[in-house]
Design an enzyme around this catalytic site. Sequence first.
Site: not given
Lengths: 111, 422
Positions: B11, B107-108
């Site tokens: 993350d 973003d992960e």
Amino acid sequence: MRKKLEGNGLWESSRMMLPEHKESNLRKRQELKRRERRQLDEQELEEAERLLSSSLEARRVVRIAMFHPYEQTEVIGIVERIDTLQQRFMVDGEWFALRDVQGVAAESLDA
Amino acid sequence: MRDKRVIFLADCQSFYASVEKASHPEFQHQPVVVAGDPARRSGVILAACPLAKQQGVKTAERLGEALAKCPGLVVIKPRMQRYIEISQMITEIFQCYTDMVEPYSIDEQFMDVTGSLHLYGSPQELASQIQQRLLMETGIYTRFGISETKVLAKMACDNYAKKNDSGIYSLPVANLPETLWKLPIHQLFMAGSRMTAHFHAMGLPTIGDLARTPLPRLKEMMRRRFGKNSDINAELYWRIANGVDNSPVTPGTHEVAPKSVGHMMTLPRDYALLEEIKVIVLELTELVCQRCRGMGYMGQTVSVSCLGADYENMSGFSRQAKLMDPTNVTNQIYHAAVQLLERHWDGRPVRRVGVSLSGLTDDSEYQISLFEDPSRERSRALERTTDRLKARFGDSVILRAVSLAGNGQAVDRAAKIGGHYK
């Protein structure tokens, strides 16, 4: 609903991704699969030439590996014509470019 | 092969703000936020860097409130296209370590490193190596949750890795009773505020309480609250609490054909006239059809949805209609969409409009009906040309005249991705 419990369902149903991001991801993955055209060396060329003409003359079935940017493709059959001027050959009524040939093998009949 | 998988969830910390800080080193020691356009309603904080968060700035609050708390705040306009590119770059860095990389959001990303771990040492060592490399190559700090399943890796990251000093946390199933199960139920993945309230009312204040409830008993408890159809949700939450998740890390997950193609837009003001709303419907239809044509699909079911402006007093509708034949010609879909709008719109002001097309089929061949509209082939040729122009020069290079008449959003939308500036 049941899908959430199967396969990748939990993550597919909760994923947050912009369509533009998905598309760029897809394009990159497609690019990863891109193949390069292989240059045959002299011996391989000679062997390919011999098998292609023997197929033409003796009506022998051959298996020809062809270049495709994203896929593994093969032409299997009897070479019906060879057009050296335009650098192409015909199998089953369809023309193929000689420069796409990546290898030729004799097809055994008992297979 | 190991008998247990090793899965990472990586993350990126304050992703948009971190990307901006990396490209603006002069702001390195200043509080930075990325915020939408204050002139339009999208003027909220999309991301705040850790320095800004220390001063009390929160994601999703209004820009005005953030500036009041933190007067020296550096406000940067979003650049969505760049964030997508950086996210893609990070995916490629992950792919140096394993081919099993699945983006879960911008973003992960999940990684399954079971097969390549022996080259790098322990899971923690590998995570730390990737973490340092990402920091050096992109300037972004990444936190890693490590476990045997995706759902545990996710919860390891959210509940522990984001809060500890190393940014790396390993959560084996065997440790659940002393770790995850002690946490309050709202920290369970997928438990929103409403579900949390329900769990409390059911006497399950911690994740462990939920995990230790036998599944048939939980199903019974949930049936009493939510009715007969809650069995699947009961099993879902029970599995998450126990860390049971056999879903594989699926890299090619976007390669499957979509079930529908849709676009939705939040309007900059309330639209109250039918003529105004029709312009938006046309623009959305154009986008939907353009994407379908690009992917080689036609659709047979058109859906239109409108959400009322008054959030207190929800109004609006979402209806669909089936066409005689599948198509991806804008005017044909638009015609059906307007019929739906005229029939179901109650006349109250509208804030959000969406159009989508489903029942998708391949568009490389289609049935020519006996009484075919002769303009169809001409429309297809025209749209092929406008699509090519747009692909090359941007969506606003050629527009319908109504889009320029003041109510249209096409020009504005062409400058954005996901409602924020490219």
